[in-house]
Design an enzyme around this catalytic site. Structure first.
Site, PDB file in Angstrom:
ATOM      1  CG  ASP A 195      77.681  51.148  40.550  1.00  0.00           C
ATOM      2  OD1 ASP A 195      77.795  49.955  40.210  1.00  0.00           O
ATOM      3  OD2 ASP A 195      78.247  52.075  39.946  1.00  0.00           O
ATOM      4  CG  HIS A 203      86.758  51.981  36.228  1.00  0.00           C
ATOM      5  ND1 HIS A 203      86.445  52.714  35.104  1.00  0.00           N
ATOM      6  CD2 HIS A 203      86.024  52.518  37.241  1.00  0.00           C
ATOM      7  CE1 HIS A 203      85.556  53.640  35.421  1.00  0.00           C
ATOM      8  NE2 HIS A 203      85.281  53.550  36.713  1.00  0.00           N
ATOM      9  CD  GLU A 252      80.805  53.767  35.582  1.00  0.00           C
ATOM     10  OE1 GLU A 252      80.181  53.194  36.498  1.00  0.00           O
ATOM     11  OE2 GLU A 252      81.639  54.666  35.779  1.00  0.00           O
ATOM     12  CD  GLU A 300      79.158  49.105  37.258  1.00  0.00           C
ATOM     13  OE1 GLU A 300      78.708  48.532  38.267  1.00  0.00           O
ATOM     14  OE2 GLU A 300      79.300  50.341  37.179  1.00  0.00           O
ATOM     15  CG  ASP A 343      76.616  53.011  36.867  1.00  0.00           C
ATOM     16  OD1 ASP A 343      75.572  53.664  36.933  1.00  0.00           O
ATOM     17  OD2 ASP A 343      77.646  53.285  37.510  1.00  0.00           O
ATOM     18  NE  ARG A 362      82.035  58.408  32.779  1.00  0.00           N
ATOM     19  CZ  ARG A 362      81.973  57.438  33.669  1.00  0.00           C
ATOM     20  NH1 ARG A 362      81.827  57.712  34.962  1.00  0.00           N
ATOM     21  NH2 ARG A 362      82.052  56.188  33.291  1.00  0.00           N
ATOM     22  CD  GLN A 398      80.864  60.325  37.839  1.00  0.00           C
ATOM     23  OE1 GLN A 398      80.654  60.003  36.665  1.00  0.00           O
ATOM     24  NE2 GLN A 398      81.441  59.516  38.697  1.00  0.00           N
ATOM     25  CE  LYS A 422      78.611  56.873  38.131  1.00  0.00           C
ATOM     26  NZ  LYS A 422      79.308  55.889  37.294  1.00  0.00           N
ATOM     27  CB  THR A 447      71.057  51.185  36.330  1.00  0.00           C
ATOM     28  OG1 THR A 447      71.530  52.322  37.068  1.00  0.00           O
ATOM     29  CG2 THR A 447      72.060  50.048  36.442  1.00  0.00           C
ATOM     30  CD  GLU A 464      88.210  52.909  32.452  1.00  0.00           C
ATOM     31  OE1 GLU A 464      89.117  52.165  32.831  1.00  0.00           O
ATOM     32  OE2 GLU A 464      87.008  52.588  32.531  1.00  0.00           O
TER      33      GLU A 464
HETATM   34 MN    MN Z   1      79.402  52.213  38.174  1.00  0.00          MN
END
Ligand code: MN
Length: 417
Positions: free
Chosen positions: A125, A132, A198, A200, A232, A236, A239, A252, A256, A362
């Site tokens: 990834d 971002h 996420e 993507e 993804d 948080r 993380q 993560k 996915t 975000e």
């Molecule tokens: Mn990602």
């Protein structure tokens, strides 16, 4: 480029994601049958394994379609990919002489279950969306130091897990993990409290490289078999505690999701576009010989359990700073061997506007500005029962190249230990 007409009536609508121009590759089954390769056309799936058995499609590798993955076809290389696409267009176009022989091999998508389209060899990834990276960097380090010093020179990435890549529609169990509140003395273990998406794109590598041998960006572009939507899923709070100094790990690794249809490069060809202007010149090994991004409109919806979905973001793949070809060339630049079936996540795709942010981190600015859904509920992060769906399509003149959707519903965490 305009719509190419097919004798499959549902493929000729301006609204279908799967006109003859698209022909994406998936793996499907119907009740009582084994998963095998299929191609989407309008509201139908062409059973290419059955077409091969009938001699309507002949490739160099017998039985390559009668398998629950496209990896064997990928391994045959770009020349065979081109031949296959040309033959599919021949068989399905308006005045195809083989129409009567092909028609019995069409299966309604409504009656089919979709499976993973390929065996994921390995999953990497990236973090290649500038808006971002700037948003996240601003939240954690302040606007002055938002972009790390390497960011404009390297497509940053981490090696993820292939074992937890799942097809759209698979439920996602909220992960457990270790977290630590800033004012707490000790960390604790339990369900993730800041579960996120996420938005993507995933690039699928179609041919292999030799261990020790780097490749050019042009060669990397040739090696890409196609693209999918990719979510993804990210924890948080896990993380934030675990990532220093080696980057994401369990935050993560739990899941996915990808969309079930691999949209191939030839279908996307009319939508090629350039990466944005370089703020700093790239080193020669990363320079692109031509446009290698695509103009693909993307969206995210969120639906609380049993309620209507709200669109929470819209953006475009053309917002990426680095293309998948650049990422692949960088990945192989050390001599790292790449394999057919490798999956490369683009990195979260956010645009410059608030409504174009590709993650809840975000959108809710770290939980400080919860978003309001059409149902009246508010969200900073994902709650149990919520369904998150990514959509994507390249819009042509009277037709579109759709990706279908990439969806997942969150189930409560498993009580552990
Ligand atoms: Mn990602």
């Amino acid at each position: 480029m305009a719509l190419i007409k097919s004798w499959v009536a549902s493929a000729n609508s301006a609204d279908t994601p799967f006109p003859l121009n698209n022909l994406p590759y998936g793996v499907f089954s119907t009740p009582g049958t084994e998963p095998r390769c299929g191609v989407a056309i309008g509201e139908m799936i062409l059973d290419v394994a059955a077409c091969e058995m009938d001699g309507l499609i002949t490739l160099d590798a017998d039985g390559a379609f009668d398998l629950p993955f496209w990896n064997d076809v990928m391994d045959l290389g770009p020349e065979v990919w081109q031949k296959l696409r040309a033959r599919l267009i021949e068989l399905l176009s308006e005045n195809a002489p083989e129409r009567d022989a092909v028609a019995p091999h069409l299966v309604p998508q409504a009656e089919a279950e979709m499976h993973m389209p390929m065996l994921v060899a390995e999953y990497t990834d990236f973090y290649a969306g500038r808006h971002h990276a700037t948003n996240v960097g601003t939240m954690f380090r302040g606007a002055e130091n938002a972009l790390p010093p390497n960011w404009l020179h390297i497509p940053i990435g981490y090696n993820g897990r292939a074992s937890s890549v799942v097809v759209s529609g698979t439920d996602i169990i909220r992960p457990n993990g270790q977290t630590k509140a800033p004012d707490a003395e000790m960390p604790s273990f339990g369900p993730c409290k800041r579960l996120d998406i996420e938005l993507e794109m995933g690039a699928i590598v179609g041919t292999s490289t030799v261990l020790g041998q780097p490749i050019s960006v042009a060669k990397a572009d040739e090696m890409i078999f196609g693209y999918v939507l990719l979510n993804d899923w990210s924890a948080r709070d896990i993380q934030a505690w675990e990532y220093q100094p080696l980057g994401p790990f369990q935050a993560k690794a739990f899941a996915t999701s990808i969309s079930p249809w691999i949209v191939t490069k030839p279908a996307l060809e009319p939508f090629r576009t350039s990466t944005p202007a370089r703020e700093k010149d790239l080193l020669p090994y990363l320079r692109e010989p031509g446009p290698m991004l695509y103009d693909i409109e993307l969206g995210v919806t969120m639906a609380p359990a049993g309620k209507d979905a709200t669109t929470i973001a819209r953006t475009n793949y053309s917002q990426m700073y680095y293309s998948a070809a650049q990422q692949l060339a960088h990945h192989a630049s050390s001599g790292c061997a790449m394999t057919a079936g490798d999956l490369l996540g683009s990195g979260t795709i956010s645009g410059p506007e608030k409504s174009e942010r590709g993650s809840l981190l975000e959108l809710s600015w770290g939980g400080k500005e919860p978003i309001t859904l059409d149902t009246g509920e508010t969200r900073s992060f994902i709650e149990d029962g919520d369904t998150l769906t990514l959509t994507g399509a390249a819009k042509g003149d009277g037709y579109q190249i759709g990706f279908g959707s990439c969806t997942g519903t969150i189930l409560p965490a498993i009580h552990f230990p």
